[in-house]
Each structure stands twice: as structure tokens, then as C-alpha cells.
Design an enzyme around this catalytic site. Structure first.
Site, PDB file in Angstrom:
ATOM      1  N   ASP A 267     130.627 105.479 100.550  1.00  0.00           N
ATOM      2  CA  ASP A 267     130.282 106.837 100.947  1.00  0.00           C
ATOM      3  C   ASP A 267     128.780 106.826 101.257  1.00  0.00           C
ATOM      4  OD1 ASP A 267     131.388 110.083  99.712  1.00  0.00           O
ATOM      5  OD2 ASP A 267     130.198 109.516 101.458  1.00  0.00           O
TER       6      ASP A 267
HETATM    7  C1  GLC Z   1     129.706 112.628 102.500  1.00  0.00           C
HETATM    8  C2  GLC Z   1     131.019 112.841 101.863  1.00  0.00           C
HETATM    9  C3  GLC Z   1     132.141 112.139 102.588  1.00  0.00           C
HETATM   10  C4  GLC Z   1     131.892 112.179 104.077  1.00  0.00           C
HETATM   11  C5  GLC Z   1     130.643 111.353 104.351  1.00  0.00           C
HETATM   12  C6  GLC Z   1     130.296 111.306 105.844  1.00  0.00           C
HETATM   13  O1  GLC Z   1     128.632 112.709 101.660  1.00  0.00           O
HETATM   14  O2  GLC Z   1     131.125 112.581 100.476  1.00  0.00           O
HETATM   15  O3  GLC Z   1     133.366 112.776 102.203  1.00  0.00           O
HETATM   16  O4  GLC Z   1     132.998 111.643 104.773  1.00  0.00           O
HETATM   17  O5  GLC Z   1     129.518 111.859 103.647  1.00  0.00           O
HETATM   18  O6  GLC Z   1     129.903 112.570 106.291  1.00  0.00           O
END
Ligand code: GLC
Length: 731
Positions: A267
């Protein structure tokens, strides 16, 4: 990964082999690097341009425009040495341009076919602008309404989460392999993110192995079996080990035990966060721990780009780990057909009539009728005057909900707009009463009260601005924000027939409103077609049929409270709950029932999992089992009769629950094992049928999987309080 014939798979692998052999170590590392270009203007910022040109970026995410996507892809394909196309990732969470209800609402439909269709539409719309990878479906089990990200989840039940995950993956990717309109899906956030202590986002999670296997991992296992292309490692620390550096969950379970052949992306900067967690001492340590755990692509921390080469050259990392990661990433790029067609599918249309019809259907099926005193709903179109009040009545941006990068307010049909179109302007007395959901003054109350006084019925549209839900937006107090409570109280004093529609992404504490209004619809954030969907429900063109995918507590103090709990050694009952104000003075200290309840709020939620009213009533009877005893190689057919005993054509969600009466570890008092939507005309009856296999009774005891002989109860009904019960034995 995707069910290709063996020959084509060998051909695929040889293409990957050939490409990997040509790649320098820097180019391999580049494929493992995902970044976002924060400069939102064109032409592409030179720094970013060079990174792509030098093959140092394998994927971009959340780009600012289709033009930017196209140009970044062009640079990769035409100007980098090997011309490897980019994976263009994006949070396409509940629609792309056509915005559907937020995911907790889609779960409330209990309609997997609809959810699959929605994902398919989202994929077509995303591919039309060059996006080829979505960071969805999110499948975190959520038992805590304080957690703002419950909005993206499918709620508290692993079976619902698993079925919705399968449906979304099929919609995004296609069923048997990618097609030209597929986008790669992501099973996220691996794993246990929703168990954040206190419902505070990013907080510690402590999940014993049995609970991890039986609850939190279940939807991910189903996603892997459904050939999900990617998995996203999460932000949370699980039992002391951050999930983005967790060898047990990623390397041991996901890749080795389950044989996952796609790739794992971290993430956002969660590799860098290994240091913040105090799990890695510096960027090199974080890089090593993430890669050894099995994280193949680094979202936005740039640690892989900066650190892997030196770590390989000094022998701290084996190039085999790099090759495995790169092969997994290239495999998805080949299977998506990006080498042949890296650009947008220009012929794909956005916001088609069909998409809008599906969006309206999703609003209708996701909205949950929680109360309908004196059956004041449905309303008649002949009504003379309707007051339309509340900060969400005409909030086109807010009703789309969180995680909306590509939805546009101008496409949104608000409740006010839809009511005007349906009833005509003359019948509408509109007064928001509050400017936004957080407004804390009564300046506009007088107009709202006047509108209500001059109307036959009052429709209240309350809830949250979208930003009050979602990532990092959690709440300790779950009453509606601002002065909405005050406004509802003032309106209720007028004694007019009043309908409250709550538009939010989280569960609020709504018990006080039940006394103040006649009918209450939980509309979640409904997306583009919220208004037309609500009008069809309010005026009886359709009956509500949504069911709660998450328990509604009476008060925050009851959290966590969920249906599939264990019995404990002191289960509560209505008899055992001595109400706090009934306790006699000097009562003997152990006289209070000694059971698992609160003196003030008992043990029951306000509304249970699976609950939802209709404009008609359904009677469940005559449960039958094909056998009383089944062996391990058997199956069991369970049927029941459902009759529409009211005067309204409607759909119900028949639900199948079981209970394992004795287990090697204790088992929940109820577990959902099946659901299906049934449509019945007034007076019509049907037999609903479920099939259970011994495999459905399997559970993990913390050490191994078991299917244990023993006695089971089984229920069919339309909520987790189902009472129509039978029993069987597994030999
Ligand atoms: C975020 C989220 C995730 C998302 C990613 C890209 O912080 O936790 O669910 O897909 O960033 O935006």
C-alpha cells in the site's frame, strides 16, 4: 494465473523468459517501482519523463488526466529501451465515471450478479481512459462502525465478503481470462486491516491464527482461487509484524500455501512505514524485509528503486527474488495484452443508459428500510405538498461518497432534482435547514420548519459529506454530525408524517430517530443515481429489499457487536438482563444474571445483520433437509417455502445459517453459508433451495483445517435472527 491452455502458458512464460534475459538489473528494479506523478500539468515533468524513459517505472497510479496517462504510456512503449508498457493503476472502487453506491451499500444488495455487472461497467469506463488496473475489491472484514473504511468493505461477514470479492473480480477481469476490456483487480488490504483496535484507521491488529484463517483470510483465499491478478499488502501491523513485511501471511500463506501467481503491491509507502512501525531500522532493512516477505512492487516509497541494486551487488539480496517479482509483474502485463494494446479503448462509452439503469437498480437494492410506522411508505404521487429538507437533499458531490476520482457532480441526480422531476416543482417545498452536514447553527431552521408546516409529508435527507467517511476518517461518536439531530428534533415536533433517509458510508447511532420519525431508510452514499433510486422507493415503484451487511449497535459502547459471535460460557438472554434502573438497593452482588450483557444497553443490537424491511411481508415455513445425516463425501439439500403474504410485489434475500454445536475450538452461534434473492408477487410462494457440502463446515483451529463430525443446526430466514430451524449430523 489465468486459465490458459498449457501450450499458451508455456508460450507466455517463454516470452517472459526472453524479456527478463534482456533486462538489466536497473530495468528489473524499474518494473517493481510504482509512482504517482504529482505534477498535474502537461507536458510531463522532465524528472518523471526521464524515469519512465530509463525504464525505472513499471507502474503509475492515480494520474491526473487521460492525456497524461497516454503520454506516460507512450514514453514507456516508444522511448524506453525495451518498450515495456506501464500498468496504469487507479482506485476504481465503486465505479469510474458512473458512480454506484459505496461498497458497504453494494454489499447490502446481497446481489452478486449486480456487483459483477457494476465492476464490468467500471472496467469498460476505466479502459476508455487508459486505466488497466484497479485497487479493488477491498475485502477487509469490518466489525467496527467507528472505522471510516467500513464504507469500502462488505461488512462483518466473511461469506458475504468472499462472494462479493469473487463477483467484483469476475466483473473487473472477466471470468476465464482477461479480455480487451478487463482491468487487473486487487485483493486488498492483505490482511486484517479492518480489525484496527478502537476502529481507528491504521491501528494495531491482534488476530489469533484461527480467527485470521476463519474470518479475515477467507475472502482473500476466494480471490486467489478466482485468479485475482494482484494483492495489496496493508498498512496495519498484525500481531507485531507489519503486513507489508509479513513473511507468514505473504510468503508462507499467500504464495506458498495458496500458490498465488500474481504479484503483491505494497500500500502507499507501506514499505517505508516499516521503519515507522519500528520493524525496520533503515531504508535498506525495510527493503530487504518487504522483498523477503514477498512484496513484489513498491507503491510510492521509492525504496526499491533506491536500494535494491546496492543490496543485490553487496549480496544482501538475491537476484532470484528480483527475478521472481519481475516475472510476476510482466505476466500480468502480458496477460492484459498491454504489449499489443497499451492505450485507451477509445470506443468505450462513459455513462451509458445501461450503466445508469444499473446504477439506479443498485440504489434501489442497496437501500435498507429500517422502520415504516403505520406504513406511511410508499407515498402516493397524488400527494399535495412534500417538504424536502436536509443537507444531503441536494449535494451532488457528497452523495457520490468516498473514493471517487472520476465521478462528476454534474452527472449526479440528487433527491431534490429527482423529486422535482417526478412530482413537479409546485409540489416541492425545499429548505435544506443546514448548509452542510457539519453546519452547527440554526440560521436556516426557520425556513425548514416553515416548509414542513406547509407540506403533507416531510422527507429528511441527512448524513455525511463524503470526506467524513473513508481512509483515515474515523469517529469515536457516531451521531450524525453538525446540528442534524437538532433539526430532526425540531421537525418531529410538528407531528407531520416524516421520512428520514440517511446518506452515509458508515453506520450511525440512530436509535433516537426511531421515536422521532415514521419511516427510516438507510441509503448509504448512493452515487450518480441516488435521487431516481430513492424516488422509486419512496413512491412505491419498487419495494426496498436491502439487508444490513453489518450490525447496527444501539450505542458506541456496544462496539464491537456482530452476529457471528461465540456463545461464551455466560450467554445473555432477555430474562438474564436485569435493567440497570430495576436493580433493588443493596442487591446481592452476583444477583445480576451473571451473563454477557450491559446493565444499561443489554446485549442486543438495534438492528441485526441481514435485517431489512419491505413493503410486503414474507413468511418462511416448511424447512426440509434431504438427509438427517451426511458423510464426508455427501451433500445436503436444504429447502424452505417462502410466501409473499402482503400486497406488494417485492424481492427478499433468503439467508442460510448454520451452527456447529461442538467444536475443537468453539464455533460461532450462527454462520451465514448462503443467500439468494427471491422475487414474489403478492400471494405467490416459492421453494428456496440451498446445497451444503461438508467443505462448507470446515474451520481452522489455529493449527490445522478440520471438518469435524458432529451435530449442526441450520436456519433459513431473512435475517440473522432467523428462527425457522432444523438439524443434521455430519458423520
Ligand atoms: C491508499 C489506500 C489504498 C489505495 C492506495 C492508492 O492509501 O490505503 O486502499 O488503493 O492508497 O490510492
Amino acid at each position: 494465473m489465468i486459465s490458459f491452455s498449457c501450450k499458451s502458458r508455456l508460450k507466455e512464460d517463454s516470452k517472459i523468459d526472453k524479456l527478463v534475459q534482456q533486462m538489466t538489473l536497473e530495468e528489473k528494479i524499474g518494473q517493481m517501482n510504482q509512482v504517482m506523478n504529482f505534477i498535474d500539468t502537461m507536458p510531463i515533468d522532465p524528472y518523471f519523463y526521464n524515469l519512465i524513459q530509463e525504464g525505472k517505472i513499471g507502474s503509475v497510479l492515480n494520474a491526473y488526466s487521460p492525456e497524461m496517462i497516454k503520454e506516460m504510456q507512450r514514453i514507456a512503449v516508444e522511448e524506453s529501451r525495451l518498450g515495456i508498457p506501464l500498468l496504469v493503476g487507479r482506485d476504481v472502487i465503486h465505479g469510474y465515471r458512473t458512480i454506484f453506491p459505496v461498497n458497504i451499500g453494494l454489499a447490502a444488495t446481497f446481489n452478486t450478479e449486480l456487483v459483477k455487472e457494476i465492476a464490468k461497467i467500471a472496467a469498460i469506463e476505466a479502459r476508455s481512459e487508459g486505466v488497466n488496473w484497479t485497487f479493488a475489491p477491498m475485502m477487509d472484514i469490518s466489525r467496527d462502525p467507528r472505522w471510516g473504511r467500513m464504507v469500502e468493505s462488505c461488512g462483518e461477514d466473511p461469506y458475504v465478503a468472499e462472494q462479493m470479492a469473487i463477483a467484483s473480480i469476475r466483473g473487473f477481469q472477466g471470468k476465464n481470462g482477461f479480455n480487451s476490456n478487463s482491468i487487473a483487480a486487487t485483493a486488498k488490504h492483505y490482511v486484517g486491516y479492518g480489525a484496527a483496535i478502537g476502529g481507528r484507521d491504521y491501528n494495531t491488529t491482534l488476530i489469533p491464527e484461527a480467527e485470521l484463517r476463519n474470518v479475515y483470510l477467507r475472502p482473500f483465499k476466494a480471490a486467489v482461487n478466482e485468479n485475482v491478478a494482484t494483492v495489496m499488502a496493508g498498512f496495519n501491523e498484525l500481531n507485531g509484524v507489519p503486513t507489508s513485511g509479513n513473511i507468514h501471511t505473504i510468503r508462507d500463506i499467500l504464495k506458498n500455501e495458496w500458490g498465488f501467481k500474481g504479484f503483491v503491491v505494497s500500500d502507499w509507502a507501506s514499505i517505508k512505514n516499516l521503519e515507522v512501525h519500528a520493524y525496520a531500522k533503515d531504508s535498506s532493512d525495510a527493503t530487504i524485509k518487504a522483498l523477503q516477505a514477498g512484496v513484489d512492487m513498491d507503491m510510492c516509497s521509492l525504496y526499491y528503486l533506491d536500494k535494491i541494486k546496492e543490496l543485490v551487488l553487496k549480496g544482501s539480496l538475491s537476484e532470484e527474488l528480483i527475478d521472481d517479482a519481475v516475472r510476476r509483474i510482466l505476466k500480468i502485463k502480458f496477460e492484459l495484452g498491454l504489449f499489443e494494446n497499451p492505450y485507451a479503448n477509445k470506443d468505450n462509452k462513459l455513462i451509458t443508459e445501461q450503466a445508469l439503469d444499473i446504477a439506479k437498480k443498485a440504489v434501489i437494492q442497496s437501500t435498507v428500510l429500517l422502520q415504516n410506522k403505520n406504513k406511511i411508505l410508499p407515498l402516493s404521487k397524488d400527494i399535495n405538498k412534500v417538504a424536502v429538507i436536509g443537507p444531503l437533499a441536494d449535494a451532488p458531490y457528497e452523495q457520490m461518497g468516498t473514493w471517487v476520482f472520476d465521478g462528476k457532480s454534474e452527472n449526479t441526480v440528487t433527491p431534490l432534482k429527482a423529486l422535482r422531476e417526478y412530482l413537479g416543482n409546485k409540489k416541492i417545498n425545499y429548505a435544506p435547514g443546514l448548509k452542510i452536514s457539519r453546519t452547527r447553527d440554526k440560521k436556516a431552521f426557520a425556513d425548514a420548519i416553515k416548509a414542513a408546516k406547509n407540506s403533507d409529508v416531510v422527507l429528511l435527507f441527512m448524513g455525511d459529506e463524503s470526506i467524513l467517511t473513508g481512509e483515515a476518517h474515523c469517529r469515536a461518536k457516531l451521531t450524525l454530525p453538525g446540528y442534524q439531530n437538532e433539526l430532526i428534533t425540531e421537525i418531529s415536533k410538528l407531528g407531520k408524517p416524516t421520512v428520514l433517509v440517511i446518506m452515509s458510508g458508515i453506520i450511525h447511532m440512530i436509535e433516537p430517530y426511531l421515536e422521532q420519525v415514521d419511516a427510516l431508510l438507510y441509503g448509504w452514499h448512493p452515487g450518480t443515481m441516488g435521487g431516481p433510486g430513492y424516488v422509486d422507493l419512496l413512491f412505491g415503484l419498487e419495494s426496498p429489499s436491502g439487508k444490513l451487511p453489518m450490525t447496527f449497535p444501539r450505542t458506541e459502547g456496544q462496539i464491537p457487536i456482530y452476529y457471528n459471535h461465540n456463545n461464551t460460557g455466560h450467554p445473555a438472554s432477555d430474562e438474564s438482563w436485569v435493567r440497570m434502573y430495576d436493580i433493588p438497593l443493596k442487591a446481592w452482588q452476583t444477583s445480576l444474571g451473571n451473563t454477557n450483557h450491559y446493565l444499561d444497553y443489554g446485549f442486543e443490537p438495534l438492528f441485526e445483520f441481514g435485517f431489512g424491511l419491505s413493503y410486503t411481508e414474507f413468511n418462511y415455513s416448511d424447512i426440509k433437509l434431504s438427509k438427517e445425516t451426511i458423510s464426508l463425501d455427501d451433500s445436503l439439500i436444504i429447502t424452505a417455502r417462502i410466501k409473499n403474504i402482503g400486497g406488494f410485489k417485492a424481492e427478499d434475500v433468503a439467508q442460510l445459517y448454520i451452527r456447529d454445536l461442538v467444536g475443537d475450538i468453539v464455533r460461532p452461534v450462527k454462520e451465514l453459508k448462503g443467500f439468494q434473492r427471491i422475487s414474489l408477487n403478492p400471494g405467490e410462494e416459492k421453494i428456496v433451495e440451498f446445497i451444503l457440502y461438508p467443505k462448507d463446515l470446515e474451520f481452522h483451529n489455529g493449527k490445522k483445517w478440520l471438518i469435524e463430525p458432529g451435530d449442526f443446526h441450520v436456519w433459513i430466514g431473512n435475517s440473522s435472527k432467523a428462527t425457522l430451524m432444523s438439524k443434521f449430523e455430519l458423520k
